[in-house]
Write a protein that holds these residues in place. Structure first.
Motif, PDB file in Angstrom:
ATOM      1  N   ARG A   3      17.529  18.970 -28.469  1.00 36.81           N
ATOM      2  CA  ARG A   3      16.996  18.613 -27.145  1.00 36.81           C
ATOM      3  C   ARG A   3      15.473  18.806 -27.104  1.00 36.81           C
ATOM      4  NH1 ARG A   3      16.063  21.677 -22.523  1.00 36.81           N
ATOM      5  NH2 ARG A   3      16.221  20.547 -20.543  1.00 36.81           N
ATOM      6  N   GLN A   4      14.994  19.870 -27.756  1.00 43.01           N
ATOM      7  CA  GLN A   4      13.557  20.130 -27.758  1.00 43.01           C
ATOM      8  C   GLN A   4      12.790  19.022 -28.470  1.00 43.01           C
ATOM      9  OE1 GLN A   4      11.946  22.259 -26.087  1.00 43.01           O
ATOM     10  NE2 GLN A   4       9.897  22.019 -26.953  1.00 43.01           N
ATOM     11  N   THR A   5      13.378  18.503 -29.561  1.00 46.21           N
ATOM     12  CA  THR A   5      12.713  17.407 -30.285  1.00 46.21           C
ATOM     13  C   THR A   5      12.605  16.170 -29.403  1.00 46.21           C
ATOM     14  OG1 THR A   5      13.568  18.250 -32.384  1.00 46.21           O
ATOM     15  CG2 THR A   5      12.802  15.966 -32.350  1.00 46.21           C
ATOM     16  N   TRP A   6      13.662  15.887 -28.626  1.00 48.74           N
ATOM     17  CA  TRP A   6      13.610  14.737 -27.721  1.00 48.74           C
ATOM     18  C   TRP A   6      12.532  14.919 -26.652  1.00 48.74           C
ATOM     19  CZ3 TRP A   6      15.155  10.220 -28.879  1.00 48.74           C
ATOM     20  CH2 TRP A   6      16.275  10.016 -29.684  1.00 48.74           C
ATOM     21  N   GLY A  12       5.151  12.681 -26.323  1.00 46.11           N
ATOM     22  CA  GLY A  12       4.269  11.823 -27.107  1.00 46.11           C
ATOM     23  C   GLY A  12       4.234  10.394 -26.576  1.00 46.11           C
ATOM     24  N   ILE A  13       5.406   9.851 -26.257  1.00 44.74           N
ATOM     25  CA  ILE A  13       5.472   8.479 -25.727  1.00 44.74           C
ATOM     26  C   ILE A  13       4.749   8.393 -24.380  1.00 44.74           C
ATOM     27  CG2 ILE A  13       7.033   6.711 -24.805  1.00 44.74           C
ATOM     28  CD1 ILE A  13       9.089   7.620 -26.893  1.00 44.74           C
ATOM     29  N   SER A  14       5.005   9.358 -23.509  1.00 48.36           N
ATOM     30  CA  SER A  14       4.396   9.333 -22.166  1.00 48.36           C
ATOM     31  C   SER A  14       2.881   9.400 -22.244  1.00 48.36           C
ATOM     32  CB  SER A  14       4.927  10.507 -21.341  1.00 48.36           C
ATOM     33  OG  SER A  14       6.333  10.449 -21.229  1.00 48.36           O
ATOM     34  N   LEU A 229       5.671  16.764 -35.458  1.00 46.34           N
ATOM     35  CA  LEU A 229       5.393  15.499 -36.149  1.00 46.34           C
ATOM     36  C   LEU A 229       5.996  14.323 -35.389  1.00 46.34           C
ATOM     37  CD1 LEU A 229       4.403  13.809 -38.543  1.00 46.34           C
ATOM     38  CD2 LEU A 229       6.508  14.412 -39.759  1.00 46.34           C
ATOM     39  N   SER A 230       7.193  14.531 -34.832  1.00 47.33           N
ATOM     40  CA  SER A 230       7.855  13.444 -34.104  1.00 47.33           C
ATOM     41  C   SER A 230       7.058  13.077 -32.847  1.00 47.33           C
ATOM     42  CB  SER A 230       9.282  13.843 -33.724  1.00 47.33           C
ATOM     43  OG  SER A 230       9.293  15.064 -33.016  1.00 47.33           O
ATOM     44  N   ALA A 236       1.219   8.046 -31.345  1.00 49.31           N
ATOM     45  CA  ALA A 236       0.457   7.015 -32.046  1.00 49.31           C
ATOM     46  C   ALA A 236       1.142   5.646 -31.940  1.00 49.31           C
ATOM     47  CB  ALA A 236       0.282   7.411 -33.513  1.00 49.31           C
ATOM     48  N   LEU A 237       2.457   5.621 -32.116  1.00 50.20           N
ATOM     49  CA  LEU A 237       3.182   4.350 -32.091  1.00 50.20           C
ATOM     50  C   LEU A 237       3.161   3.733 -30.690  1.00 50.20           C
ATOM     51  CD1 LEU A 237       4.922   2.331 -33.656  1.00 50.20           C
ATOM     52  CD2 LEU A 237       6.941   3.690 -33.043  1.00 50.20           C
TER      53      LEU A 237
END
Length: 352
Positions: A3-6, A12-14, A229-230, A236-237
């Protein structure tokens, strides 16, 4: 995937998407999110420097801090704490902004510029990675600004209360708050959109502990196993896709908005930012989030950043598209000398 990775990926996306969209909605190009730019703008709005083109109280700043404070209070993670070396953290905050001003942008803006095709940011990115690496080498040799302890609860609320006051100034501007009518500070997204974006990012960044320099630090230490890293890759993406979708992609070394071609000094400015960020535990954005959680050490760095935002404009330190002024070069070298002396002094103290 945990859950933490998500949550890290969502952060990052936001930040990547909102960093681009805030420029589409009105902020200067490639400056949808830029902590150092916002600090310089806000310091000018409060009359702390006289550059009439850089005076606007950016709503995103109180959004970041108060969003983090709200999130940490709800989660039971608001923990007033303090450590040693408050003066060193204060001056570290000043030199963080000096390094950013030499490059023209914080690590978040650096990544946004890179994802929009600004190749001058690639050289600065190399400087940032180098600075993080230097900081890690010194940490491994025992350099440490000191551990933290619980402190008076009121101390932890002081910086969030300061930013609550700034938010009041944003919503009901008193007569002494200045707003530029020309220049980059006259360009801004609508207040409520900026504030909502800042609050949202503050909340998720507090939950994820996401930080650009922190991500680089973890990647250098752990490689592909680094959880951050994720988030870094998602940032970046998503920023690259958003730049392409909004027509903001322009791959070139020349003619980039707000960029200059003195690459050595861009490298050196971001090296300074990376080095100090490792030393005090996070980039300028992370300092804001930690201050919102009641970390008074980060609060000292934030106050230093605010003063730094005023000094880089008042003293002619900040670079422009025309290049890096002589005072900026002197200030960058002074910042590196400061970081070196702090590291040597603390190593000596630990050895004793």
């Amino acid at each position: 995937m945990s859950r933490q990775t998500w949550i890290i990926i969502l952060t990052g996306i936001s930040m990547g998407v909102l960093g681009v969209l805030l420029s589409v909605w009105g902020n200067p190009e490639n400056s949808g999110i830029c902590i150092s730019c916002f600090m310089e703008n806000s310091a000018g709005a409060l009359g702390l420097h006289g550059n009439a083109r850089l005076q606007y109280l950016r709503p995103e700043l109180p959004g970041f801090v108060l969003g983090a404070a709200f999130s940490s209070l709800i989660a039971g993670e608001f923990k007033p704490r303090s450590g040693n070396s408050p003066a060193l953290r204060f001056f570290s905050g000043i030199f963080l902004i000096v390094g950013c001003a030499i490059f023209v942008g914080c690590p978040i803006k650096m990544l946004l510029r890179l994802c929009a095709g600004d190749l001058t940011a690639a050289i600065a990115a190399a400087g940032l990675v180098s600075g993080v690496w230097i900081g890690l080498q010194l940490l491994a040799r025992g350099v440490d600004l000191g551990s933290q302890q619980k402190t008076n609860p009121m101390s932890g609320f002081l910086v969030p209360l300061l930013f609550a006051l700034l938010l009041l100034f944003v919503l009901v501007p008193p007569a002494f708050v200045i707003a530029s009518t020309e220049g980059s500070s006259s360009r801004h997204a609508p207040v409520l959109i900026s504030l909502a974006s800042g609050l949202f990012i503050g909340v998720i960044a507090q939950r994820s502990r996401f930080c650009i320099t922190g991500s680089l630090r973890d990647i250098l230490l752990m490689g592909r196993r680094a959880p951050q890293l994720s988030g870094f890759a998602a940032f970046a993406l998503s920023a690259t896709i958003a730049s392409l979708a909004t027509g903001g992609m322009r791959v070139s070394l020349y003619g980039q908005p707000g960029a200059h071609l003195e690459h050595f000094w861009s490298f050196l400015g971001m090296l300074l930012v990376g080095w100090i960020s490792v030393m005090i535990g996070g980039c300028p954005f992370r300092q804001l989030v930690k201050a919102g959680e009641g970390d008074t050490d980060a609060g000292m760095a934030v106050l230093g950043m605010f003063l730094g935002g005023a000094l880089v404009q008042s003293w002619g330190i900040a670079a422009t598209a025309a290049g890096v002024p002589i005072y900026g070069k002197v200030a960058a070298l002074a910042g590196i000398a400061f970081s070196l002396l702090v590291s040597l002094f603390l190593r000596n103290r630990l050895a004793d």
